[in-house]
Design a protein around this motif. Structure first.
Motif, mmCIF file in Angstrom:
data_model
loop_
_atom_site.group_PDB
_atom_site.id
_atom_site.type_symbol
_atom_site.label_atom_id
_atom_site.label_comp_id
_atom_site.label_asym_id
_atom_site.label_seq_id
_atom_site.Cartn_x
_atom_site.Cartn_y
_atom_site.Cartn_z
ATOM 1 N N VAL A 1 0.813 -1.220 0.000
ATOM 2 C CA VAL A 1 0.000 0.000 0.000
ATOM 3 C C VAL A 1 0.850 1.275 0.000
ATOM 4 N N THR A 2 2.122 1.183 0.370
ATOM 5 C CA THR A 2 2.982 2.365 0.491
ATOM 6 C C THR A 2 3.053 3.208 -0.784
ATOM 7 N N PRO A 3 3.345 2.619 -1.962
ATOM 8 C CA PRO A 3 3.377 3.449 -3.180
ATOM 9 C C PRO A 3 2.047 4.120 -3.482
ATOM 10 N N MET A 4 0.947 3.466 -3.124
ATOM 11 C CA MET A 4 -0.377 4.050 -3.379
ATOM 12 C C MET A 4 -0.592 5.323 -2.575
ATOM 13 N N ILE A 5 -0.144 5.330 -1.332
ATOM 14 C CA ILE A 5 -0.285 6.526 -0.496
ATOM 15 C C ILE A 5 0.435 7.702 -1.138
ATOM 16 N N LEU A 6 1.672 7.471 -1.570
ATOM 17 C CA LEU A 6 2.480 8.539 -2.163
ATOM 18 C C LEU A 6 1.920 8.981 -3.510
ATOM 19 N N ALA A 7 1.444 8.035 -4.313
ATOM 20 C CA ALA A 7 0.882 8.366 -5.622
ATOM 21 C C ALA A 7 -0.403 9.179 -5.465
ATOM 22 N N ALA A 8 -1.270 8.786 -4.529
ATOM 23 C CA ALA A 8 -2.515 9.521 -4.284
ATOM 24 C C ALA A 8 -2.222 10.907 -3.733
ATOM 25 N N LEU A 9 -1.201 11.010 -2.907
ATOM 26 C CA LEU A 9 -0.778 12.304 -2.368
ATOM 27 C C LEU A 9 -0.289 13.205 -3.505
ATOM 28 N N SER A 10 0.397 12.604 -4.458
ATOM 29 C CA SER A 10 0.873 13.348 -5.631
ATOM 30 C C SER A 10 -0.290 13.953 -6.404
ATOM 31 N N PHE A 11 -1.312 13.144 -6.644
ATOM 32 C CA PHE A 11 -2.474 13.642 -7.378
ATOM 33 C C PHE A 11 -3.199 14.721 -6.585
ATOM 34 N N ALA A 12 -3.304 14.546 -5.266
ATOM 35 C CA ALA A 12 -4.017 15.518 -4.426
ATOM 36 C C ALA A 12 -3.372 16.895 -4.504
ATOM 37 N N VAL A 13 -2.039 16.941 -4.498
ATOM 38 C CA VAL A 13 -1.340 18.230 -4.568
ATOM 39 C C VAL A 13 -1.629 18.926 -5.893
ATOM 40 N N SER A 14 -1.588 18.174 -6.982
ATOM 41 C CA SER A 14 -1.884 18.784 -8.287
ATOM 42 C C SER A 14 -3.323 19.285 -8.335
ATOM 43 N N MET A 15 -4.245 18.545 -7.736
ATOM 44 C CA MET A 15 -5.647 18.954 -7.725
ATOM 45 C C MET A 15 -5.858 20.229 -6.915
ATOM 46 N N LYS A 16 -5.082 20.399 -5.860
ATOM 47 C CA LYS A 16 -5.187 21.618 -5.058
ATOM 48 C C LYS A 16 -4.898 22.851 -5.908
ATOM 49 N N ALA A 17 -4.039 22.686 -6.923
ATOM 50 C CA ALA A 17 -3.693 23.797 -7.815
ATOM 51 C C ALA A 17 -4.575 23.827 -9.056
ATOM 52 N N GLY A 18 -5.606 22.984 -9.085
ATOM 53 C CA GLY A 18 -6.500 22.948 -10.232
ATOM 54 C C GLY A 18 -5.914 22.227 -11.426
ATOM 55 N N LEU A 19 -4.942 21.338 -11.187
ATOM 56 C CA LEU A 19 -4.277 20.594 -12.263
ATOM 57 C C LEU A 19 -4.587 19.110 -12.136
ATOM 58 N N LYS B 1 -3.570 26.721 -3.260
ATOM 59 C CA LYS B 1 -5.010 26.470 -3.241
ATOM 60 C C LYS B 1 -5.791 27.630 -3.843
ATOM 61 N N ALA B 2 -5.314 28.851 -3.642
ATOM 62 C CA ALA B 2 -5.975 30.020 -4.225
ATOM 63 C C ALA B 2 -5.906 29.971 -5.750
ATOM 64 N N VAL B 3 -4.759 29.565 -6.281
ATOM 65 C CA VAL B 3 -4.611 29.411 -7.729
ATOM 66 C C VAL B 3 -5.555 28.334 -8.244
ATOM 67 N N GLY B 4 -5.701 27.259 -7.480
ATOM 68 C CA GLY B 4 -6.591 26.178 -7.885
ATOM 69 C C GLY B 4 -8.048 26.579 -7.897
ATOM 70 N N LEU B 5 -8.442 27.449 -6.960
ATOM 71 C CA LEU B 5 -9.837 27.887 -6.890
ATOM 72 C C LEU B 5 -10.178 28.883 -7.993
ATOM 73 N N SER B 6 -9.282 29.831 -8.247
ATOM 74 C CA SER B 6 -9.512 30.822 -9.306
ATOM 75 C C SER B 6 -8.198 31.521 -9.645
ATOM 76 N N ARG B 7 -7.695 31.235 -10.832
ATOM 77 C CA ARG B 7 -6.427 31.849 -11.238
ATOM 78 C C ARG B 7 -6.551 33.353 -11.401
ATOM 79 N N ASN B 8 -7.664 33.798 -11.935
ATOM 80 C CA ASN B 8 -7.854 35.243 -12.121
ATOM 81 C C ASN B 8 -7.911 35.966 -10.781
ATOM 82 N N ALA B 9 -8.672 35.412 -9.843
ATOM 83 C CA ALA B 9 -8.770 36.032 -8.519
ATOM 84 C C ALA B 9 -7.411 36.029 -7.822
ATOM 85 N N ALA B 10 -6.674 34.916 -7.957
ATOM 86 C CA ALA B 10 -5.345 34.837 -7.349
ATOM 87 C C ALA B 10 -4.408 35.871 -7.957
ATOM 88 N N LYS B 11 -4.491 36.028 -9.273
ATOM 89 C CA LYS B 11 -3.636 36.997 -9.972
ATOM 90 C C LYS B 11 -3.920 38.414 -9.505
#
Length: 381
Positions: free
Chosen positions: A82-100, A242-252
């Motif tokens: 299960v160890t690689p799965m934790i790290l891989a899911a964490l990887s995806f979560a970080v990208s999602m926080k930025a809207g990616l 997270k602000a960039v992920g929610l709205s890039r224009n607002a963050a800018k």
């Protein structure tokens, strides 16, 4: 009566804070119920089948064990799995926080595993040097790939889904060429096994009467979870991502450097994918299978969504989804239930979990209607 039932359901789901916990739990319960019905239809006992899954993961005792094996050894093997799965899911979560949407985790895992293997895995370095070096190289390789994707996204507006899919194929075929040409094991047709001193799993370690696997990578995964939680929830950097992920224009317009945070988020995401790669290829497996992008990188997307993209939620969802997968083999051999049933259960859970935004919308809308109706009733009375 119908309205009363709806209000009971809404009260169970709870407010927005509780929904991050209650909706995934509800998804799991629905998945288990649907799976149990399917198992019963096939003529097997669903309770026995689910107990077999627990036995296969080392969470329940089997009727008998081979030499030097026991419930604890099965559980440690499962933790290693299960160890690689934790790290891989964490990887995806970080990208999602930025809207990616980082769909290239499997490719980043393969690249990190391969580079770490040829630089350290086949060397004669001492274990105290080799293992930290494997982790460091894995993170750097993944971070470089992730940073490239982030740069292409910001500088040229190249969709990260397209670029990561293409990079997946590039790494798959280039690495396959080098493995088949220089590093292939003629018997297993995989890359030659790495030296034990560089492996992130200690094999056949004698502990009391048992010989077990010690997953050193799990320590890396837990540290990564804590660091990412602090970074995303307690620091200015996490707030900006997270602000960039929610709205890039607002963050800018609020003065946040959008380009820097897009690239930074993908650097962190890629680095975590690299760690997943080394804990898989230089930990759980010990080699690389050519021409294969492992499913962990793709499954991690669903696992992250089930865990609500929360680092600690990801630990629980990783254990649950990986447990269904790992325990299904023993379930098949013991109960005769096809292991595909476990995939069906996972699928139902993840589909329902993916609808969490819609469920939240409906629940919150109904709650507002109930509050408004109660307010009108109080005013009339």
């Amino acid at each position: 009566m119908n309205k009363k039932k709806k209000s009971i359901f809404i009260s169970i789901i709870g407010d927005e804070k509780r929904q991050s916990f209650t909706i995934p739990v509800l998804a799991i319960l629905i998945g288990l119920i649907v799976g149990g019905i399917i198992i019963a239809i096939t003529g097997s006992n669903p309770f026995k089948a689910y107990y077999n899954i627990l036995q296969g993961c080392g969470l329940a005792k089997k009727p008998s064990y081979g030499g030097k094996k026991g419930m604890i050894t099965d559980f440690m093997e499962f933790v290693n799995y299960v160890t690689p799965m934790i790290l891989a899911a964490l990887s995806f979560a970080v990208s999602m926080k930025a809207g990616l949407f980082n769909i290239g985790i499997s490719g980043q895992m393969m690249a990190a595993g391969f580079i770490s293997t040829i630089l350290v895995g086949y060397s004669e370095l001492n274990a105290f040097v080799a293992r930290p070096l494997v982790v460091l190289i894995g993170f750097i390789v993944g971070a470089l790939v992730g940073g490239l994707v982030g740069y292409l996204k910001y500088q040229f507006n190249i969709n990260e889904v397209v670029s990561t899919i293409m990079i997946n194929y590039i790494f798959r075929y280039i690495i396959t060429f080098f493995i088949n040409t220089y590093y292939v094991d003629p018997v297993s047709r995989q890359s030659v096994l790495i030296n034990p001193s560089a492996r992130l799993s200690l094999l056949k370690v004698r502990v009391g009467d048992y010989k077990m696997t010690i997953p050193l990578g799990f320590i890396v995964a837990i540290l990564a979870v804590v660091i990412i939680y602090i970074l995303m929830e307690k620091t200015k950097t996490g707030f900006e991502i997270k602000a960039v992920g929610l709205s890039r224009n607002a963050a800018k317009y609020s003065g946040i450097n959008v380009g820097k945070n897009i690239i930074l988020a993908m650097v962190i995401s890629g680095g975590l994918a690299g760690l997943a790669g080394v804990t898989y290829h230089l930990g759980y497996v010990g080699s690389i299978q050519p021409n294969t992008l492992i499913s962990t990188g793709f499954d991690s997307i669903a696992v992250s969504l089930l865990g609500n993209n929360n680092p600690f939620g990801i630990i629980l969802s990783s254990f649950f989804i990986s447990g269904l997968d790992a325990g299904s083999t023993y379930m098949t051999s013991s109960s005769g239930v096809e292991f595909e049933i476990a995939k069906v259960i996972s699928g139902v859970i993840l589909v329902f979990s993916a609808c969490s935004s819609y469920i939240k919308l409906i629940v919150n809308r109904k709650r507002d209607e109930i509050v408004a109706a109660n307010t009108v009733k109080e005013e009339r009375s």
